[in-house]
Design an enzyme around this catalytic site. Structure first.
Site, PDB file in Angstrom:
ATOM      1  CG  ASN A  83      40.970  24.231  38.966  1.00  0.00           C
ATOM      2  OD1 ASN A  83      40.168  24.415  38.065  1.00  0.00           O
ATOM      3  ND2 ASN A  83      40.798  24.738  40.182  1.00  0.00           N
ATOM      4  CB  SER A 134      42.053  24.446  28.252  1.00  0.00           C
ATOM      5  OG  SER A 134      42.090  25.430  27.236  1.00  0.00           O
ATOM      6  CE1 TYR A 148      40.926  32.238  31.368  1.00  0.00           C
ATOM      7  CE2 TYR A 148      39.469  32.195  29.457  1.00  0.00           C
ATOM      8  CZ  TYR A 148      39.945  31.610  30.616  1.00  0.00           C
ATOM      9  OH  TYR A 148      39.452  30.392  31.020  1.00  0.00           O
ATOM     10  CE  LYS A 152      42.599  28.930  31.200  1.00  0.00           C
ATOM     11  NZ  LYS A 152      43.126  27.994  32.206  1.00  0.00           N
ATOM     12  CB  THR A 183      32.909  29.077  38.855  1.00  0.00           C
ATOM     13  OG1 THR A 183      33.375  29.762  37.679  1.00  0.00           O
ATOM     14  CG2 THR A 183      32.668  27.613  38.535  1.00  0.00           C
TER      15      THR A 183
END
Length: 273
Positions: A83, A134, A148, A152, A183
């Site tokens: 994670n 992912s 980014y 992934k 988040t």
């Protein structure tokens, strides 16, 4: 039967929510964080069923030592969750070499080191489940987070190959592909390249597009029920979306790709010779 987890990035967001959910149902968790002080309340609540481990996943030697410590402490590993990660923002031209390499060190190599460290234990016991966190950005790509996306996509690639390699050992691999969640991924944990004024106008457009994609962010606390259901499945999927938005994004993207390939099939055939 209670499960034993090794989970990276447990201090906040998905990692913290999933750690607590696993502990609440009676499982044990080796939870890795940069600063173990962030888990003091969790340790106070759950005692020796949680093993806080200070870890920077970029450090391969430290990763192997952490996984070995967790296995020695609990006697087995059932669920391994990669994670730990972050988002590097910036147009492709803006991202520096150091920023690009750092993004891959954490998001790709960090997950690779944990996976490699855990696999001997999972193979030996003939079971286990590796969860790779992912993103919808791991199968699609969006402006201002291209590096980014690249990290992934790399995670997706080696994890799909891995799933085939370890299936005969009784080990499962699942790629979790979340959409936008509430988040700090776009906030405190994010990193930003130095802006190039040439992209200022487009940057506004890109921000508007992102706002539209994540108009209703998901609840990381609610995602815990989904991850528990995944780890309890006898035959878990290779890929699963988290949130309501990804399916629509993926459908539109994949339909466009397939149409593009069909439209250029005559070029493909010309290249065949």
């Amino acid at each position: 039967m209670p499960k034993t987890w090794f989970l990276t990035g447990a201090s906040r967001g998905f990692g913290r929510a999933w750690t607590i959910a696993a502990l609440e149902r009676g499982d044990s968790v080796a939870a890795t964080v940069r600063d173990t002080a962030s888990l003091e309340d969790v340790v106070a609540r759950f005692g020796d069923r949680v093993l806080p481990v200070q870890l920077d996943v970029d450090d391969r030697t430290a990763v192997f030592a952490a996984v070995e410590r967790a296995h020695a402490h609990f006697g087995r590993l059932d669920v391994v969750v990669n994670n730990a990660g972050y988002g590097q923002f910036g147009m492709v031209e803006e991202v520096s070499e150091a920023e690009a390499r750092a993004q891959f060190e954490t998001n790709v190599f960090g997950a690779l080191w944990v996976t490699q460290a855990a696999l001997p234990f999972l193979r030996e016991q003939g079971s286990g489940h590796v969860l790779q966190v992912s993103s919808i950005g791991g199968i699609s790509a969006f402006p201002n987070i291209g590096i980014y996306n690249a990290s992934k996509w790399a995670l997706e690639g080696f994890s799909q190959a891995l799933a085939a390699e370890v299936a005969d050992f009784g080990v499962h691999v699942t790629l979790i592909e979340p959409g936008g969640f509430d988040t700090d991924w776009p906030g405190a944990s994010a990193k930003h390249a130095t802006p190039n004024p040439a992209y200022d106008e487009f940057r506004v457009k890109a921000a508007e597009q992102r706002t539209a994609r994540v108009s209703t962010p998901g609840d990381p606390e609610a995602s815990a029920a989904a991850v528990l259901q995944l780890v309890d499945m006898d035959t878990p999927p290779l890929r699963v979306f988290f949130g309501t938005a990804p399916l629509g994004i993926a459908t539109k993207d994949y339909e466009s790709r397939l149409q593009g390939w069909r439209d250029t099939q005559h070029i493909a055939e010309l290249a065949q010779g």
